[in-house]
Design a protein around this motif. Sequence first.
Motif, PDB file in Angstrom:
ATOM      1  N   VAL A  87      29.325  67.872   7.918  1.00 39.86           N
ATOM      2  CA  VAL A  87      29.969  68.917   8.715  1.00 39.86           C
ATOM      3  C   VAL A  87      31.056  68.301   9.579  1.00 39.86           C
ATOM      4  O   VAL A  87      30.962  67.142   9.992  1.00 39.86           O
ATOM      5  CB  VAL A  87      28.939  69.663   9.610  1.00 39.86           C
ATOM      6  CG1 VAL A  87      27.908  70.383   8.761  1.00 39.86           C
ATOM      7  CG2 VAL A  87      28.273  68.707  10.580  1.00 39.86           C
ATOM      8  N   THR A  88      32.096  69.082   9.847  1.00 33.26           N
ATOM      9  CA  THR A  88      33.227  68.614  10.649  1.00 33.26           C
ATOM     10  C   THR A  88      33.092  69.111  12.088  1.00 33.26           C
ATOM     11  O   THR A  88      32.801  70.288  12.315  1.00 33.26           O
ATOM     12  CB  THR A  88      34.546  69.101  10.046  1.00 33.26           C
ATOM     13  OG1 THR A  88      34.674  68.566   8.716  1.00 33.26           O
ATOM     14  CG2 THR A  88      35.734  68.644  10.886  1.00 33.26           C
ATOM     15  N   VAL A  89      33.297  68.208  13.027  1.00 32.54           N
ATOM     16  CA  VAL A  89      33.297  68.558  14.443  1.00 32.54           C
ATOM     17  C   VAL A  89      34.757  68.745  14.871  1.00 32.54           C
ATOM     18  O   VAL A  89      35.566  67.823  14.780  1.00 32.54           O
ATOM     19  CB  VAL A  89      32.640  67.455  15.296  1.00 32.54           C
ATOM     20  CG1 VAL A  89      32.629  67.865  16.763  1.00 32.54           C
ATOM     21  CG2 VAL A  89      31.231  67.166  14.797  1.00 32.54           C
ATOM     22  N   ALA A  90      35.089  69.946  15.327  1.00 33.72           N
ATOM     23  CA  ALA A  90      36.471  70.227  15.731  1.00 33.72           C
ATOM     24  C   ALA A  90      36.811  69.494  17.026  1.00 33.72           C
ATOM     25  O   ALA A  90      35.937  68.941  17.703  1.00 33.72           O
ATOM     26  CB  ALA A  90      36.656  71.736  15.910  1.00 33.72           C
ATOM     27  N   GLU A  91      38.091  69.515  17.371  1.00 34.82           N
ATOM     28  CA  GLU A  91      38.540  68.829  18.583  1.00 34.82           C
ATOM     29  C   GLU A  91      37.821  69.359  19.822  1.00 34.82           C
ATOM     30  O   GLU A  91      37.560  68.620  20.776  1.00 34.82           O
ATOM     31  CB  GLU A  91      40.056  68.995  18.754  1.00 34.82           C
ATOM     32  CG  GLU A  91      40.887  68.290  17.679  1.00 34.82           C
ATOM     33  CD  GLU A  91      40.878  66.775  17.829  1.00 34.82           C
ATOM     34  OE1 GLU A  91      40.321  66.287  18.830  1.00 34.82           O
ATOM     35  OE2 GLU A  91      41.421  66.082  16.949  1.00 34.82           O
ATOM     36  N   ASN A  92      37.496  70.654  19.821  1.00 44.67           N
ATOM     37  CA  ASN A  92      36.811  71.228  20.989  1.00 44.67           C
ATOM     38  C   ASN A  92      35.291  71.078  20.926  1.00 44.67           C
ATOM     39  O   ASN A  92      34.574  71.625  21.754  1.00 44.67           O
ATOM     40  CB  ASN A  92      37.174  72.707  21.135  1.00 44.67           C
ATOM     41  CG  ASN A  92      36.666  73.550  19.951  1.00 44.67           C
ATOM     42  OD1 ASN A  92      36.090  73.011  19.007  1.00 44.67           O
ATOM     43  ND2 ASN A  92      36.891  74.856  20.018  1.00 44.67           N
ATOM     44  N   GLY A  93      34.805  70.320  19.927  1.00 43.78           N
ATOM     45  CA  GLY A  93      33.369  70.071  19.803  1.00 43.78           C
ATOM     46  C   GLY A  93      32.621  71.081  18.969  1.00 43.78           C
ATOM     47  O   GLY A  93      31.418  70.920  18.730  1.00 43.78           O
ATOM     48  N   GLU A  94      33.293  72.115  18.478  1.00 41.88           N
ATOM     49  CA  GLU A  94      32.590  73.155  17.718  1.00 41.88           C
ATOM     50  C   GLU A  94      32.398  72.733  16.270  1.00 41.88           C
ATOM     51  O   GLU A  94      33.310  72.188  15.637  1.00 41.88           O
ATOM     52  CB  GLU A  94      33.363  74.472  17.782  1.00 41.88           C
ATOM     53  CG  GLU A  94      32.619  75.625  17.104  1.00 41.88           C
ATOM     54  CD  GLU A  94      33.347  76.948  17.230  1.00 41.88           C
ATOM     55  OE1 GLU A  94      32.900  77.791  18.012  1.00 41.88           O
ATOM     56  OE2 GLU A  94      34.380  77.114  16.547  1.00 41.88           O
ATOM     57  N   ILE A  95      31.212  73.005  15.759  1.00 41.27           N
ATOM     58  CA  ILE A  95      30.931  72.829  14.333  1.00 41.27           C
ATOM     59  C   ILE A  95      30.984  74.183  13.645  1.00 41.27           C
ATOM     60  O   ILE A  95      31.586  74.333  12.586  1.00 41.27           O
ATOM     61  CB  ILE A  95      29.554  72.170  14.142  1.00 41.27           C
ATOM     62  CG1 ILE A  95      29.552  70.751  14.737  1.00 41.27           C
ATOM     63  CG2 ILE A  95      29.184  72.122  12.658  1.00 41.27           C
ATOM     64  CD1 ILE A  95      28.196  70.086  14.735  1.00 41.27           C
ATOM     65  N   CYS A  96      30.374  75.161  14.247  1.00 44.40           N
ATOM     66  CA  CYS A  96      30.453  76.542  13.795  1.00 44.40           C
ATOM     67  C   CYS A  96      30.001  77.395  14.964  1.00 44.40           C
ATOM     68  O   CYS A  96      29.592  76.881  16.022  1.00 44.40           O
ATOM     69  CB  CYS A  96      29.579  76.785  12.554  1.00 44.40           C
ATOM     70  SG  CYS A  96      27.816  76.632  12.863  1.00 44.40           S
ATOM     71  N   GLU A  97      30.072  78.686  14.800  1.00 44.38           N
ATOM     72  CA  GLU A  97      29.604  79.551  15.877  1.00 44.38           C
ATOM     73  C   GLU A  97      28.119  79.296  16.127  1.00 44.38           C
ATOM     74  O   GLU A  97      27.301  79.374  15.215  1.00 44.38           O
ATOM     75  CB  GLU A  97      29.833  81.020  15.515  1.00 44.38           C
ATOM     76  CG  GLU A  97      29.470  81.974  16.640  1.00 44.38           C
ATOM     77  CD  GLU A  97      29.752  83.434  16.297  1.00 44.38           C
ATOM     78  OE1 GLU A  97      29.400  84.300  17.117  1.00 44.38           O
ATOM     79  OE2 GLU A  97      30.303  83.687  15.210  1.00 44.38           O
ATOM     80  N   GLY A  98      27.792  78.964  17.367  1.00 49.18           N
ATOM     81  CA  GLY A  98      26.409  78.708  17.728  1.00 49.18           C
ATOM     82  C   GLY A  98      26.002  77.253  17.656  1.00 49.18           C
ATOM     83  O   GLY A  98      24.858  76.910  17.971  1.00 49.18           O
ATOM     84  N   LEU A  99      26.912  76.355  17.257  1.00 50.96           N
ATOM     85  CA  LEU A  99      26.560  74.946  17.128  1.00 50.96           C
ATOM     86  C   LEU A  99      27.756  74.075  17.494  1.00 50.96           C
ATOM     87  O   LEU A  99      28.878  74.314  17.033  1.00 50.96           O
ATOM     88  CB  LEU A  99      26.122  74.627  15.689  1.00 50.96           C
ATOM     89  CG  LEU A  99      25.539  73.232  15.450  1.00 50.96           C
ATOM     90  CD1 LEU A  99      24.189  73.075  16.162  1.00 50.96           C
ATOM     91  CD2 LEU A  99      25.375  72.961  13.949  1.00 50.96           C
ATOM     92  N   GLY A 100      27.499  73.080  18.334  1.00 48.04           N
ATOM     93  CA  GLY A 100      28.555  72.162  18.731  1.00 48.04           C
ATOM     94  C   GLY A 100      28.014  70.770  18.949  1.00 48.04           C
ATOM     95  O   GLY A 100      26.800  70.531  18.949  1.00 48.04           O
ATOM     96  N   TYR A 101      28.921  69.826  19.141  1.00 43.32           N
ATOM     97  CA  TYR A 101      28.517  68.447  19.371  1.00 43.32           C
ATOM     98  C   TYR A 101      29.477  67.787  20.346  1.00 43.32           C
ATOM     99  O   TYR A 101      30.702  67.947  20.238  1.00 43.32           O
ATOM    100  CB  TYR A 101      28.489  67.628  18.070  1.00 43.32           C
ATOM    101  CG  TYR A 101      27.916  66.241  18.283  1.00 43.32           C
ATOM    102  CD1 TYR A 101      26.547  66.023  18.207  1.00 43.32           C
ATOM    103  CD2 TYR A 101      28.734  65.166  18.610  1.00 43.32           C
ATOM    104  CE1 TYR A 101      26.006  64.771  18.445  1.00 43.32           C
ATOM    105  CE2 TYR A 101      28.207  63.913  18.849  1.00 43.32           C
ATOM    106  CZ  TYR A 101      26.841  63.705  18.771  1.00 43.32           C
ATOM    107  OH  TYR A 101      26.315  62.475  19.018  1.00 43.32           O
ATOM    108  N   GLU A 102      28.908  67.042  21.309  1.00 41.95           N
ATOM    109  CA  GLU A 102      29.696  66.251  22.239  1.00 41.95           C
ATOM    110  C   GLU A 102      29.066  64.871  22.370  1.00 41.95           C
ATOM    111  O   GLU A 102      27.838  64.743  22.334  1.00 41.95           O
ATOM    112  CB  GLU A 102      29.771  66.920  23.619  1.00 41.95           C
ATOM    113  CG  GLU A 102      30.502  68.248  23.631  1.00 41.95           C
ATOM    114  CD  GLU A 102      30.486  68.902  25.003  1.00 41.95           C
ATOM    115  OE1 GLU A 102      30.005  68.248  25.965  1.00 41.95           O
ATOM    116  OE2 GLU A 102      30.919  70.059  25.118  1.00 41.95           O
TER     117      GLU A 102
END
Length: 799
Positions: free
Chosen positions: A776-791
């Motif tokens: 999965v790709t982590v966007a610049e703003n930390g979002e992976i998809c709606e409801g999921l993110g990574y920092e």
Amino acid sequence: MLDVAAVCERLAEPLRIAEGVKKALVLLSALHDLGKISDSFRAMLRDRRPQAFRHWEITEAFLFYHDGRIGEALGGSEGARRELYAAAAGHHGRPSQRILSMNRSNTGPGGEWKRMIDAAGEEALEAAGAAIEIFLGLWPDASLVDLDATAKARPLSWRLNGLLTAADWIGSNALWFPSCPPCADAQAYLDSARERARRAVAASGVATPSPSRTRLFDFSFRPMQAACAEAELPSGPMLAFIEDETGSGKTEAAMVLAQRMLLAGKGRGLYVALPTMATADSMFRRLRPILPRMFASAPTLTLAHGRAGLTKEYRDLVLSPERMQDEAGPTEWLRDSRRRALLANVGIGTIDQALLAAVRARHATLRQYGLSNKILIVDEVHEMGDPYMGVLLETLLRLHAALGGSAILMSATVPRDLRSRLFAAFGGGARPDLDEPGYPALTVSGAAPRPVAPAGLARGALKVERLDAPERALGLLESAAREGAAAVWVRNAVDEAIEAVKALRERGVPADLLHARFALCDRKRHEAAILSAFGKDRAARPGRVLVATQVVESSLDLDFDVMISDLAPMAALIQRAGRLWRHMDRRPAAARAVARPALHVLSPDPVHVEGPGWARDLLGGGAHVYDLATLWRSASVLFRAGEIRAPEALRALIEAAHGDAPVPASLERAELRAEGRSGAAKAHAFQNRIEWDKGYRAGASGAGDADYPTRLGQPQRILVLMRPDGAPWSGGAWSVDSCQLSEVSASEARLSKLALPESAPPVALPDWLVGTRSFVTVAENGEICEGLGYEEDAGLMFT
């Protein structure tokens, strides 16, 4: 076949079994590939024709067919020989399921045995008999006369299969056993193969150096260490149980005892088993400098878990081009397969690697063989007492004792019932005097428990205070940080830990976070920073707060001035409290930022239980990590006591919290559900464990490790994080290592509810890796998809 037999002879030398039987095992190992003498195997090699029957299945059919001649030479009962035939033939990690009836009614025109013989061909059948005749002449003293009953052969069948598998892997190495011209004299070839086997076994790293009498430690012994240095060792396999509080030096005590056991011939190596990869890494760093003192020459050493290659200390050891001659380390052959890790003289790894010897997974016998000549040291035993792992650990101890092995178990908080069950499994029986052996205690199988004086850690009793709201916890931590304290809040669940550290940072409190939902590269970075800020050598007054989950209970040597914990089972609370005012020799009371140690527990009131949501409103998702009845009993006992007085009161606290005191009526249904889950887990374990008494053929299986897990839990999915430019999250180029460093695991149930956009890695990676991960790709703003993110500083977040 003779190459493998020559290696088997070398490996079998230390076995404490009758010489005639030992030679019979070597003879059968020589016959393990008899089924390659067949038309079907030849056609597969020459014409790439698929085999209806594998060569090792035909091996068993040939041995069955020629049993009259073999029995005439070896003696023993027909049933006993067939048990060993199955073990010799099934050397590829699983027994054959072809000849199921095991009687001559199988030999008729439609019988499967007849079809195997026909596939091999009439000429091959005669040639196999000729080979058997030649091999019988090479070991004329081989005998199975003492194996007059099938039941006697079944334990030996496990040993033979493990021994043969190790010998086959060494004897099939073309560097050590290169191809050579045909040799008409089998005895002459065997003599030359024996010399090659001597060199190969030494080069492989499985030959064990002699133990040393060198003193392991220069410091004065604490009471438990002194007890282990003086305790009388019984004859034969032994089980020792070391029970002492955290920080008392149990590991050093175990090593003192293990050295004495090595010198007494109770093992030729060690396997140190820990509950997690993090604890294994920590133990590896701790024990590595000690090992050269335990042996007369440098032992081989492996770190045994799925991510060992990503542990810096082990990777540096493996890659070092100039490792010192007296430095412990792995050989290239041992590193070549994760299944060989237990064959090293010393292994340090997870308990899972050892438990794979007790489940019906492929090559379980190889792991049994690897452990059989070792002293098995299991640390943090209380963490392995859940219904599923507890059954597997009992099975492991039983088979280890049956193979002649000895063991040392360690814990600060093991319940009485688990301790008794483990002793009974090893063979010591559930002795009445094991019920209340005092605390601390050193208990050796076959002897009365030995009370041990407390270590005198100078911390004193811990006052216990209940907090009834998260806001009170945040306020206490903020105040502690301002006063310069090293403070921690141990939370039961990751989501609550993330929320807590966010709230602290909003208050301006310097706060760190550690949990299991970080990518491995970030987790290692956070662990290093946390060890610096809160570890043994930390500053006197750091003025920082750590928010962490259960990962701090045992994996890191940390020392806090102030501690808050979510309500947890009593054993877990005591383990957590072991990180409070830990290194008193470095930071005595006068140097601490607070006047006295206290354990603050965020907990609902156990006196007022108004419904099944008793703990949920206060602890959130952390209330579901443990069963409610255990939480209520722990809270009830702990707050009545008002303190944790170590070590004299620890056993009473643990037994009361793990007892059967009736719970409030509103929690009865929850307790019944927990009992149901416990019973189901035990049943699952009984289904998955090997059936030792049935022997290798009927008691083993051949499925993969994933089909027979060593622990149960909620299904997890492994995500591999990618940066927006397609690079691995860990940075650098794509490789197996960078992929694993970019991994993070999360609940399959939670992930399945999201529209998770998967990406393909930009380069080719091994199928076993790509097929078991989601990229999965982590966007610049930390979002992976709606409801999921990574920092990097928060980890994987369900938003």
